[in-house]
Design a protein around this motif. Sequence first.
Motif, PDB file in Angstrom:
ATOM      1  N   LEU A  87      43.772  28.543  24.618  1.00 17.02           N
ATOM      2  CA  LEU A  87      44.429  27.834  25.715  1.00 17.02           C
ATOM      3  C   LEU A  87      45.762  28.484  26.086  1.00 17.02           C
ATOM      4  CD1 LEU A  87      43.771  24.123  24.639  1.00 17.02           C
ATOM      5  CD2 LEU A  87      42.690  25.355  26.528  1.00 17.02           C
ATOM      6  N   GLN A  88      46.376  29.174  25.144  1.00 13.34           N
ATOM      7  CA  GLN A  88      47.691  29.758  25.370  1.00 13.34           C
ATOM      8  C   GLN A  88      47.643  31.220  25.807  1.00 13.34           C
ATOM      9  OE1 GLN A  88      49.455  29.061  21.526  1.00 13.34           O
ATOM     10  NE2 GLN A  88      50.242  27.040  22.081  1.00 13.34           N
ATOM     11  N   THR A  89      46.466  31.864  25.682  1.00 10.51           N
ATOM     12  CA  THR A  89      46.344  33.290  25.981  1.00 10.51           C
ATOM     13  C   THR A  89      45.966  33.503  27.443  1.00 10.51           C
ATOM     14  OG1 THR A  89      45.615  33.716  23.703  1.00 10.51           O
ATOM     15  CG2 THR A  89      45.147  35.420  25.351  1.00 10.51           C
ATOM     16  N   PRO A  90      46.676  34.384  28.157  1.00 10.93           N
ATOM     17  CA  PRO A  90      46.333  34.647  29.561  1.00 10.93           C
ATOM     18  C   PRO A  90      44.992  35.370  29.667  1.00 10.93           C
ATOM     19  CG  PRO A  90      48.026  36.165  28.781  1.00 10.93           C
ATOM     20  CD  PRO A  90      47.845  35.153  27.708  1.00 10.93           C
ATOM     21  N   PRO A  91      44.344  35.313  30.840  1.00 12.72           N
ATOM     22  CA  PRO A  91      43.058  35.990  31.033  1.00 12.72           C
ATOM     23  C   PRO A  91      43.143  37.472  30.669  1.00 12.72           C
ATOM     24  CG  PRO A  91      43.526  34.549  32.888  1.00 12.72           C
ATOM     25  CD  PRO A  91      44.772  34.576  32.047  1.00 12.72           C
ATOM     26  N   GLY A  92      42.089  37.958  30.023  1.00 16.47           N
ATOM     27  CA  GLY A  92      42.050  39.356  29.610  1.00 16.47           C
ATOM     28  C   GLY A  92      41.103  39.554  28.447  1.00 16.47           C
ATOM     29  N   LEU A  98      38.872  36.220  21.474  1.00 16.25           N
ATOM     30  CA  LEU A  98      39.123  34.924  20.846  1.00 16.25           C
ATOM     31  C   LEU A  98      37.967  33.959  21.084  1.00 16.25           C
ATOM     32  CD1 LEU A  98      42.918  34.334  21.614  1.00 16.25           C
ATOM     33  CD2 LEU A  98      41.870  34.589  19.352  1.00 16.25           C
ATOM     34  N   ALA A  99      37.341  34.037  22.261  1.00 15.78           N
ATOM     35  CA  ALA A  99      36.202  33.173  22.557  1.00 15.78           C
ATOM     36  C   ALA A  99      35.040  33.454  21.614  1.00 15.78           C
ATOM     37  CB  ALA A  99      35.764  33.367  24.011  1.00 15.78           C
ATOM     38  N   ILE A 100      34.806  34.730  21.317  1.00 14.12           N
ATOM     39  CA  ILE A 100      33.733  35.090  20.377  1.00 14.12           C
ATOM     40  C   ILE A 100      34.066  34.582  18.979  1.00 14.12           C
ATOM     41  CG2 ILE A 100      32.564  37.019  19.247  1.00 14.12           C
ATOM     42  CD1 ILE A 100      32.882  38.584  21.861  1.00 14.12           C
ATOM     43  N   VAL A 101      35.314  34.785  18.554  1.00 16.04           N
ATOM     44  CA  VAL A 101      35.743  34.297  17.228  1.00 16.04           C
ATOM     45  C   VAL A 101      35.614  32.781  17.167  1.00 16.04           C
ATOM     46  CG1 VAL A 101      37.681  34.091  15.633  1.00 16.04           C
ATOM     47  CG2 VAL A 101      37.268  36.248  16.839  1.00 16.04           C
ATOM     48  N   GLY A 102      36.039  32.096  18.242  1.00 13.71           N
ATOM     49  CA  GLY A 102      35.932  30.637  18.287  1.00 13.71           C
ATOM     50  C   GLY A 102      34.494  30.162  18.225  1.00 13.71           C
ATOM     51  N   GLY A 103      33.595  30.874  18.893  1.00 10.25           N
ATOM     52  CA  GLY A 103      32.182  30.510  18.853  1.00 10.25           C
ATOM     53  C   GLY A 103      31.578  30.682  17.473  1.00 10.25           C
ATOM     54  N   VAL A 104      31.934  31.794  16.809  1.00  8.29           N
ATOM     55  CA  VAL A 104      31.424  32.043  15.452  1.00  8.29           C
ATOM     56  C   VAL A 104      31.958  30.993  14.485  1.00  8.29           C
ATOM     57  CG1 VAL A 104      31.479  33.644  13.502  1.00  8.29           C
ATOM     58  CG2 VAL A 104      31.092  34.517  15.816  1.00  8.29           C
ATOM     59  N   LEU A 105      33.274  30.734  14.554  1.00  8.80           N
ATOM     60  CA  LEU A 105      33.880  29.764  13.640  1.00  8.80           C
ATOM     61  C   LEU A 105      33.331  28.354  13.860  1.00  8.80           C
ATOM     62  CD1 LEU A 105      37.646  30.803  13.486  1.00  8.80           C
ATOM     63  CD2 LEU A 105      36.024  30.692  11.582  1.00  8.80           C
ATOM     64  N   GLN A 130      41.832  23.329  32.547  1.00 12.07           N
ATOM     65  CA  GLN A 130      42.981  24.229  32.648  1.00 12.07           C
ATOM     66  C   GLN A 130      42.681  25.389  33.593  1.00 12.07           C
ATOM     67  OE1 GLN A 130      43.677  27.255  29.667  1.00 12.07           O
ATOM     68  NE2 GLN A 130      45.731  26.432  29.262  1.00 12.07           N
ATOM     69  N   ALA A 131      41.477  25.940  33.509  1.00 11.99           N
ATOM     70  CA  ALA A 131      41.102  27.072  34.361  1.00 11.99           C
ATOM     71  C   ALA A 131      41.156  26.690  35.833  1.00 11.99           C
ATOM     72  CB  ALA A 131      39.705  27.560  33.988  1.00 11.99           C
ATOM     73  N   VAL A 132      40.662  25.509  36.159  1.00 15.24           N
ATOM     74  CA  VAL A 132      40.672  25.056  37.554  1.00 15.24           C
ATOM     75  C   VAL A 132      42.101  24.858  38.039  1.00 15.24           C
ATOM     76  CG1 VAL A 132      40.028  23.165  39.096  1.00 15.24           C
ATOM     77  CG2 VAL A 132      38.378  24.020  37.425  1.00 15.24           C
ATOM     78  N   VAL A 133      42.946  24.212  37.220  1.00 21.95           N
ATOM     79  CA  VAL A 133      44.340  23.971  37.608  1.00 21.95           C
ATOM     80  C   VAL A 133      45.075  25.290  37.822  1.00 21.95           C
ATOM     81  CG1 VAL A 133      46.554  23.078  36.806  1.00 21.95           C
ATOM     82  CG2 VAL A 133      44.479  21.719  36.513  1.00 21.95           C
ATOM     83  N   LEU A 149      38.159  32.695  39.599  1.00 21.57           N
ATOM     84  CA  LEU A 149      37.771  31.489  38.866  1.00 21.57           C
ATOM     85  C   LEU A 149      36.721  31.816  37.815  1.00 21.57           C
ATOM     86  CD1 LEU A 149      37.979  28.437  38.500  1.00 21.57           C
ATOM     87  CD2 LEU A 149      36.225  28.173  40.273  1.00 21.57           C
ATOM     88  N   ALA A 150      35.770  32.706  38.160  1.00 21.31           N
ATOM     89  CA  ALA A 150      34.720  33.090  37.209  1.00 21.31           C
ATOM     90  C   ALA A 150      35.315  33.749  35.973  1.00 21.31           C
ATOM     91  CB  ALA A 150      33.725  34.028  37.884  1.00 21.31           C
ATOM     92  N   VAL A 151      36.352  34.594  36.180  1.00 26.05           N
ATOM     93  CA  VAL A 151      37.004  35.261  35.051  1.00 26.05           C
ATOM     94  C   VAL A 151      37.697  34.241  34.156  1.00 26.05           C
ATOM     95  CG1 VAL A 151      38.867  36.839  34.418  1.00 26.05           C
ATOM     96  CG2 VAL A 151      37.295  37.446  36.254  1.00 26.05           C
ATOM     97  N   ARG A 152      38.287  33.216  34.772  1.00 23.79           N
ATOM     98  CA  ARG A 152      38.987  32.193  33.989  1.00 23.79           C
ATOM     99  C   ARG A 152      38.007  31.318  33.207  1.00 23.79           C
ATOM    100  NH1 ARG A 152      44.346  31.687  35.310  1.00 23.79           N
ATOM    101  NH2 ARG A 152      45.040  32.679  37.243  1.00 23.79           N
ATOM    102  N   VAL A 153      36.831  31.084  33.770  1.00 18.43           N
ATOM    103  CA  VAL A 153      35.852  30.187  33.147  1.00 18.43           C
ATOM    104  C   VAL A 153      34.985  30.921  32.130  1.00 18.43           C
ATOM    105  CG1 VAL A 153      33.788  28.806  33.642  1.00 18.43           C
ATOM    106  CG2 VAL A 153      35.818  28.578  35.079  1.00 18.43           C
ATOM    107  N   ALA A 154      34.828  32.223  32.295  1.00 19.83           N
ATOM    108  CA  ALA A 154      33.896  33.007  31.476  1.00 19.83           C
ATOM    109  C   ALA A 154      34.115  32.860  29.971  1.00 19.83           C
ATOM    110  CB  ALA A 154      33.966  34.474  31.882  1.00 19.83           C
ATOM    111  N   PRO A 155      35.365  32.830  29.449  1.00 21.57           N
ATOM    112  CA  PRO A 155      35.532  32.680  27.994  1.00 21.57           C
ATOM    113  C   PRO A 155      34.894  31.417  27.437  1.00 21.57           C
ATOM    114  CG  PRO A 155      37.566  33.439  28.972  1.00 21.57           C
ATOM    115  CD  PRO A 155      36.658  33.090  30.112  1.00 21.57           C
TER     116      PRO A 155
END
Length: 234
Positions: A87-92, A98-105, A130-133, A149-155
């Motif tokens: 939630l704190q990391t900017p798109p990139g 982090l999304a992959i790590v979060g999914g595995v964990l 948050q992505a929409v806002v 928007l797709a880039v923000r939602v993709a994670p």
Amino acid sequence: YLSLFYDPQMSDDEYFLVARAWYIRLSLLLVMILGCVFAWHLPGILAMNLTLIVAFSVFVFKAGYSQPELLFYTFVFLTFLVFLHLLQTPPGRKRFALAIVGGVLSGLTYLTKAAVMPLVAIFVAIFLGQAVVMHVRAGNSARTGLGSLAVRVAPAALLVVTYLAVLSPYLIHNKQTFGRYFYNVNTTFYVWYDNWPAASVGTILRGDGVGWPKMPESELPSLQKYLRTHRVGD
């Protein structure tokens, strides 16, 4: 983990002693991992104090038993922490990693104890909100807006896909055995009984641990049946 040290020739009491010894070793490893995580995020004295509090107010009372709680507590904390960083990391690229790590964990946490599912659902909802806002605040043009928007939602989508990929062998087995991908006797049946005496003579005696209970559909506990047979006060 404990199956690595199991011998079919052991009695239950003998296996408990072996399992307890190896679970204590695992608990010490988990405390060290948590200590390193605390030290990464907090000043030294706070990290040390928090490690000692966790070790001597939680772990010391649980480590002598062969139960999943300490592993679950560790996994769910690390999952929550990764969600917070997401939630704190900017798109990139870092956000996708982090999304992959979060999914595995979160997948490993679910395999330890299914109670993590509401956390995953809540996080995905907050992340998408948050992505929409952030997208609206950025004021992108109509041409670039959809891609941004797709880039923000993709994670969030990547996290869910990774989560389900980790769970897939377990979910497929559930579907083959119980007829449902997300099957848990507690949330499917036991929660709708009024008390344990009622639950102890219900689906548990009809094979709910090895397959779908062999009893008429009308007798199976469910939300619909509970609402039909109980008043608001209940």
